[in-house]
Design an enzyme around this catalytic site. Sequence first.
Site, PDB file in Angstrom:
ATOM      1  N   CYS A 166      40.303  37.043  32.540  1.00  0.00           N
ATOM      2  CA  CYS A 166      39.574  36.927  33.756  1.00  0.00           C
ATOM      3  C   CYS A 166      39.823  35.435  34.453  1.00  0.00           C
ATOM      4  CB  CYS A 166      38.251  37.406  33.954  1.00  0.00           C
ATOM      5  SG  CYS A 166      37.390  37.126  35.263  1.00  0.00           S
ATOM      6  N   CYS A 215      36.410  34.138  35.835  1.00  0.00           N
ATOM      7  CA  CYS A 215      35.674  33.702  34.642  1.00  0.00           C
ATOM      8  C   CYS A 215      36.042  32.284  34.219  1.00  0.00           C
ATOM      9  CB  CYS A 215      35.847  34.700  33.550  1.00  0.00           C
ATOM     10  SG  CYS A 215      35.311  36.407  34.203  1.00  0.00           S
TER      11      CYS A 215
END
Length: 231
Positions: free
Chosen positions: A160, A163
């Site tokens: 991600c 993230c």
Amino acid sequence: MKSKIGAIVSILLLFIGCQKDKNEAVQTVDTNTFEKKLKETTNPQLLDVRTPEEFEVEHLVNATNVNWNGANFDALAQKYDRSKPIFVYCKAGGRSSEAAEALQKMGFKEIYNLDGGIMKWTGAKTTNEAKVPQGISAKNYEALIHSKPKVIVNFYAEWCGPCKKMAPYLLKMQSELKGKSRLERLDADQNKATVDFLKLEGLPVILIYENGKEVWRNTGFLSEEDLRKHL
């Protein structure tokens, strides 16, 4: 003079029309529309653009794996029929959006991108239950959110992008908050049972608990400044 203005207007309209047609090749649709289109299409071309490891654990029925982050995505994708609809999905929608744009540039005319990815999918899956990491138990998660008066939980994934951008400041805050509050980071791919229980539909996720009760939740990228406003 009027003829020149007319010519310019015609060119602009033609350009706008071309841009519209170009953008319409990619349709980002919800899970119900995606499933309906799949059923209406004979022998649909369904691409799971996650990693082979993610694909092995679970994927949509009849999907084939073409890893967006792999070195040979373009070469593999070009083997599909550009004249027919092609369906793409990933975990939460980020990678498939990028893949859909790439497919459009390759000349695919009808591309369906699953909004929210497999995290929002409600239809049939091919799942290897023995390989699905369940992670933290419900009992231990309950203990976690009651471990301090204020607990911040971050669900993330290694693949991600947002993230990864948030990770440095979250790790810094994790150290800062020791002895006061608690900030715990949980890998969503390794904690599927909890992700399902909490009905998480995207990543990254920040949840804030006070005395064990959820008081705030954010899905998607969040700056350090904005998070601190809620602490």
